[in-house]
Design a protein around this motif. Structure first.
Motif, PDB file in Angstrom:
ATOM      1  N   MET A  67      18.367  -8.252 -12.223  1.00  0.00           N
ATOM      2  CA  MET A  67      19.462  -9.059 -12.754  1.00  0.00           C
ATOM      3  C   MET A  67      20.497  -9.425 -11.684  1.00  0.00           C
ATOM      4  O   MET A  67      21.088 -10.503 -11.734  1.00  0.00           O
ATOM      5  N   THR A  68      20.704  -8.553 -10.715  1.00  0.00           N
ATOM      6  CA  THR A  68      21.687  -8.855  -9.672  1.00  0.00           C
ATOM      7  C   THR A  68      21.087  -9.688  -8.539  1.00  0.00           C
ATOM      8  O   THR A  68      21.725 -10.628  -8.048  1.00  0.00           O
ATOM      9  N   GLU A  69      19.881  -9.374  -8.137  1.00  0.00           N
ATOM     10  CA  GLU A  69      19.274 -10.064  -6.999  1.00  0.00           C
ATOM     11  C   GLU A  69      18.683 -11.419  -7.369  1.00  0.00           C
ATOM     12  O   GLU A  69      18.698 -12.347  -6.562  1.00  0.00           O
ATOM     13  N   LEU A  70      18.155 -11.545  -8.578  1.00  0.00           N
ATOM     14  CA  LEU A  70      17.488 -12.792  -8.962  1.00  0.00           C
ATOM     15  C   LEU A  70      18.346 -13.644  -9.894  1.00  0.00           C
ATOM     16  O   LEU A  70      18.508 -14.837  -9.661  1.00  0.00           O
ATOM     17  N   ALA A  71      18.870 -13.033 -10.952  1.00  0.00           N
ATOM     18  CA  ALA A  71      19.617 -13.820 -11.950  1.00  0.00           C
ATOM     19  C   ALA A  71      21.037 -14.133 -11.517  1.00  0.00           C
ATOM     20  O   ALA A  71      21.678 -15.012 -12.087  1.00  0.00           O
ATOM     21  N   GLY A  72      21.547 -13.388 -10.521  1.00  0.00           N
ATOM     22  CA  GLY A  72      22.868 -13.681  -9.988  1.00  0.00           C
ATOM     23  C   GLY A  72      24.023 -12.989 -10.681  1.00  0.00           C
ATOM     24  O   GLY A  72      25.189 -13.357 -10.458  1.00  0.00           O
ATOM     25  N   PHE A  73      23.750 -11.987 -11.494  1.00  0.00           N
ATOM     26  CA  PHE A  73      24.826 -11.235 -12.133  1.00  0.00           C
ATOM     27  C   PHE A  73      25.479 -10.284 -11.133  1.00  0.00           C
ATOM     28  O   PHE A  73      24.851  -9.845 -10.171  1.00  0.00           O
ATOM     29  N   SER A  74      26.738  -9.955 -11.382  1.00  0.00           N
ATOM     30  CA  SER A  74      27.420  -8.965 -10.552  1.00  0.00           C
ATOM     31  C   SER A  74      26.986  -7.564 -10.958  1.00  0.00           C
ATOM     32  O   SER A  74      26.430  -7.351 -12.044  1.00  0.00           O
ATOM     33  N   ASP A  75      27.273  -6.597 -10.097  1.00  0.00           N
ATOM     34  CA  ASP A  75      26.947  -5.209 -10.424  1.00  0.00           C
ATOM     35  C   ASP A  75      27.657  -4.769 -11.708  1.00  0.00           C
ATOM     36  O   ASP A  75      27.103  -4.033 -12.518  1.00  0.00           O
ATOM     37  N   GLY A  76      28.889  -5.215 -11.880  1.00  0.00           N
ATOM     38  CA  GLY A  76      29.647  -4.829 -13.062  1.00  0.00           C
ATOM     39  C   GLY A  76      29.085  -5.386 -14.359  1.00  0.00           C
ATOM     40  O   GLY A  76      29.365  -4.854 -15.431  1.00  0.00           O
TER      41      GLY A  76
END
Length: 425
Positions: free
Chosen positions: A226-235
């Motif tokens: 989700m963070t590396e591909l979808a672009g969401f933040s860690d939070g």
């Protein structure tokens, strides 16, 4: 008696939280302990293998102890394991703590289900078991997201300190609120072993391993995907886990209702749907909104598998309720271990963050094939009276499933919904 059930539910909440919360903390653990994310993912595999070993081992070890005594011992071991995780200075110590905590998982839910059923009148047993498993459901909806948030804000060890505290509250509740329970009858465990001579029991357990392995191959690496591909933040990971948790609760209810109406057709449909949604997820995971929508669908269809998988094992092993429940807990967690390991292997070999989801789709397809083989054997043996059919979880027409223990491993009720609804009608 409701206070006693609350004590059991608190224990279930702590165990469910510690099992799954590591998924949301893989990047933090990997960075802090200087290991790769696939290596950190082995903490999921290690826990699952601990459950595989611990479920039958601890069930057998406690066969002659009073049930309340065994629950107290199990919760004390659980606390010790999470305390070791909180104090862990390196990867080996963290893995050791995870393994110790995992040893208690299967036996706690198996014995706890028996205790919950015995605390109430016979016509309220299903509701009592459901109330205990509310703790496990809330662990996925609240415990895991909150634990992830806590770990991201204050360090991953703070999450294990919190789980240790939950374990202590659960232990005190068990001591103070749960009445004394008798020890199981001698020889009962030995008598249940005979059911494992049936090939259909092993096919049902294999279907559980493969089907739920497909869920965990992808779910284990959800945070980096989700963070590396979808672009969401860690939070945002904690909120994504809430979304996933809501989906799994819905799926667990719907899967239970479907399994009550037509067990094997539901199992075929749900495993096929899981394979499809995982294939779709490999494409939608590259954009935030489609990824979030697919994640909710993945949670729903992934955990819709649990009630029919549980019902199938209970159907085929109707003469061994306690040991079959422990074996199914082991099967679910063996699937968790297999999926997490294969997904990590793919990532470690440079196949990218979508590769675990492709592997999950393959495992789900294999589970569908195993289920189809089992159903075919059912149809062949119907005329000889060796099979009880595939409609609903009843072992015989008009017969009642064993009331305890109605357990599975990881997540959102683990199949109690189908049986609970069946018995409450």
């Amino acid at each position: 008696m409701r206070a006693s059930l609350l004590a059991l539910a608190i224990g279930a909440f702590g165990i469910g939280t510690t099992e799954f919360v590591i998924v949301g903390l893989l990047p933090e653990v990997a960075d802090d302990l200087s290991v790769s994310i696939p290596s950190a993912g082995m903490l999921v595999t290690g826990y699952a293998l601990g459950v595989v070993v611990g479920a039958p081992l601890m069930t057998a070890a406690g066969a002659r102890l009073p049930r309340k005594t065994m629950l107290v011992v199990l919760m004390a071991i659980f606390i010790a394991g999470n305390l070791l995780c909180a104090l862990a200075g390196d990867y080996t110590a963290l893995m050791g703590g995870r393994l110790i905590a995992a040893l208690t998982h299967g036996a706690f839910f198996g014995i706890g289900s028996v205790v919950a059923a015995d605390l109430v009148a016979p016509d309220r047993r299903a509701s009592a078991i459901a109330l205990m498993f509310t703790g496990l459901t809330l662990a996925n909806v609240l415990g895991v997201p909150l634990g992830t948030f806590l770990g991201q804000e204050f360090g991953w060890r703070s999450t294990f300190w919190a789980v240790t505290g939950i374990g202590i509250v659960g232990l005190l509740g068990l001591i103070a609120l749960v009445p004394a329970q008798p020890a199981p009858e001698r020889g009962a465990l030995r008598g249940e072993l005979a059911v494992f001579r049936k090939p259909q029991v092993w096919l049902a357990l294999t279907t559980t391993v493969l089907g739920f392995g497909g869920v965990f191959a992808s779910f284990t690496y959800l945070a980096p995907m989700m963070t590396e591909l979808a672009g969401f933040s860690d939070g945002a990971v904690a909120w994504l886990l809430v979304l996933f948790g809501v989906g799994l609760c819905v799926g667990n209810v719907l899967g239970g209702r479907a399994a009550d109406r037509a067990l094997m057709p539901s199992l075929y449909l749900i495993l096929g749907g899981l394979c499809l949604v995982l294939v779709v997820f490999t494409f939608t995971s590259h954009a935030a909104v489609p990824a979030a929508i697919t994640l909710a669908a993945f949670g729903a269809i992934g955990f819709a598998t649990v009630p029919p998988l549980q019902a199938r094992v209970m159907q085929q092993a109707s003469g061994a309720p306690a040991l079959a429940s422990a074996a199914n807990i082991a099967a679910f967690n063996l699937g968790n271990a297999l999926g997490a390991w294969l997904g990590g292997l793919a990532v470690a070999h440079g196949l990218g963050w979508t590769s675990p989801t492709w592997i999950g789709a393959g495992l789900a397809a294999a589970g569908l094939g195993t289920a189809a083989l089992s159903g075919r054997l059912d149809r062949r043996s119907q005329g000889s009276g060796e099979s009880h059919g595939s409609r609903g979880p009843h072992p015989q027409p008009g017969a009642e499933l064993p009331t305890a223990p109605l357990t599975n491993a990881p997540g959102a009720g683990y199949g109690t919904q189908s049986i609970v609804e069946q018995k409450s009608r």
